[in-house]
Design an enzyme around this catalytic site. Sequence first.
Site, PDB file in Angstrom:
ATOM      1  CG  PHE A 198      -1.914  -1.121   1.236  1.00 18.11           C
ATOM      2  CD1 PHE A 198      -2.434  -1.633   0.068  1.00 18.11           C
ATOM      3  CD2 PHE A 198      -2.318  -1.678   2.447  1.00 18.11           C
ATOM      4  CE1 PHE A 198      -3.337  -2.689   0.071  1.00 18.11           C
ATOM      5  CE2 PHE A 198      -3.226  -2.730   2.473  1.00 18.11           C
ATOM      6  CZ  PHE A 198      -3.727  -3.241   1.281  1.00 18.11           C
ATOM      7  CE  LYS A 235     -19.275  -5.585  11.041  1.00 20.31           C
ATOM      8  NZ  LYS A 235     -18.203  -6.179  11.752  1.00 20.31           N
ATOM      9  CG  HIS A 290     -22.901  -8.749   6.212  1.00 23.13           C
ATOM     10  ND1 HIS A 290     -22.224  -8.462   7.361  1.00 23.13           N
ATOM     11  CD2 HIS A 290     -23.449  -9.968   6.404  1.00 23.13           C
ATOM     12  CE1 HIS A 290     -22.366  -9.468   8.209  1.00 23.13           C
ATOM     13  NE2 HIS A 290     -23.103 -10.389   7.661  1.00 23.13           N
ATOM     14  CD  GLU A 319     -21.747 -14.459  15.114  1.00 23.50           C
ATOM     15  OE1 GLU A 319     -21.394 -14.756  13.965  1.00 23.50           O
ATOM     16  OE2 GLU A 319     -21.127 -13.660  15.827  1.00 23.50           O
ATOM     17  CG  HIS A 355     -24.425  -6.437  11.741  1.00 24.71           C
ATOM     18  ND1 HIS A 355     -24.021  -5.737  10.632  1.00 24.71           N
ATOM     19  CD2 HIS A 355     -23.475  -7.385  11.934  1.00 24.71           C
ATOM     20  CE1 HIS A 355     -22.882  -6.251  10.172  1.00 24.71           C
ATOM     21  NE2 HIS A 355     -22.531  -7.238  10.953  1.00 24.71           N
TER      22      HIS A 355
END
Length: 507
Positions: free
Chosen positions: A105, A169, A199, A237, A261
Amino acid sequence: MTTTNPLRDPRDKRLPRVAGPSVLVLFGVTGDLSRKKLLPAIYDLANRGLLPPGFSLVGFARRDWEHQDFRQVAYEAVKENARTPFREDVWRHLAEGMHFVPGEFSDPGAFEALAMAVKELDATRGTGGNYAFYLSIPPKFFPMVVEQLQRCGLTEHGPHSWRRVVVEKPFGHDLKSARELNATLHRVFPEESIFRIDHYLGKETVQNILAMRFANTMYEPVWNRSYIDHVQITMAEDIGIGGRAGYYDGIGAARDVIQNHLLQLLALTAMEEPTSFSAEAVRAEKAKVLSSVRLPDDLSRTTARGQYAAGWQGGERVRGYLEEDGIPPDSRTETYAAIKLEIESRRWAGVPFYLRTGKRLSRRVTEVALIFQRAPHLPFSETDTEELGQNALVMRVQPDEGITVRFGSKVPGTAMEIRDVNMDFAYGESFTEHSPEAYERLLLDVLIGDPPLFPRQEEVELSWGILDPIEEYWAEHGRPEPYKSGGYGPASADLLMARDGRAWRRL
Ligand code: BG6
């Protein structure tokens, strides 16, 4: 590729949303997200005939790769993770447009090479000078990459072409850093060219919250403080942090998923009807909700956090967070977070919204549950209604996508006994086609230039404004409470609900 699309439903008379000529430049092409989500999503879009014939994908990374190596990595990612069936002809066509530029980069020469590569694609594949730059890289590199893009002239474009930048994010780790990050991006890109990915907004079931609320008549009259007792938003999760110690430690559950989210789910559930589904109208309504969120005064009683300890999951012994590779043994990062919020508006005053998320819980489930008040009067004897709970409307985001309504019903028999039953809508049963992956939808939106599903900076800042005081409070008050892997989270989260005379829905 656009003309023969075997997966398109021939009954669909609407014109498909197809991307125009473009190049997608992917930074972070060697990362997990790329392999699991982005490369497969690009293939799935191609397979559905939604990419233009000359579509080109340029990978940029610090690897000593030739184009062919990149194609091989992409091939494996597609084979492993694509949603739609593998078709040799689609793959071959897509692979012809895949190029790789090696470099650091910090190396201006590498960006010069990138500029040459995309210009050549314009000439050979007709990509029209339209470039989307996807930054799937740690945010500390954002400033350097956008400056390099500017320095080598890649951010300039003529009146008939476009530039877009896609950022993953985390958008900062608090309000201050989010503003700095935004300023960095704005030095080079105008707001309309910045696509911030959350997402969750690409998930069909999340978009269905709006369809359900605003395409029907029967929900709206009860969607308010007169009928709703409280709302529970859960993202549980069953996985741990996997190989993401470097990203996750010091970030924790609240910054990882509540800031984005879960607060987006809250905004979609609580917002007023937008005047249209334009980006501006939808984002304005979401921002109104986020700016009306109020934190309770006593954060010791209205927030909870935990850290998974060793336990059993899916029949296997699993390590605790502190034993995971790359995690310092004294880490205070939370892997579970629960918070109670209120929304100061006529519709929601006095209705608590409880948000919880955690890793290594008993199962994977994301849902928004509206729990209704009890009937003001029950003309039954107490024993008749012992098993009657509160009515609930549950929007299941994943898995088992669908909607459940829970209500009381008479148990068959000679006595008047009433018990809770469920009425279910399941996507899988009502629709034959499978939902596209969130990243398919979002990548297509970027290439088309359609922004409603991307949060704008105001929402990002408002969300950090909600989270910052909690993070500050936690930083000054002890450690997260250990909870057993494969269980339901820390006892303090149950206590948070019990104090209000309520309980979490069972996971
Ligand atoms: C990501 C988080 O945004 O969402 C991860 O960084 C989390 O920690 C993931 O595992 C969950 O996504 P999904 O789509 O599987 O619910």
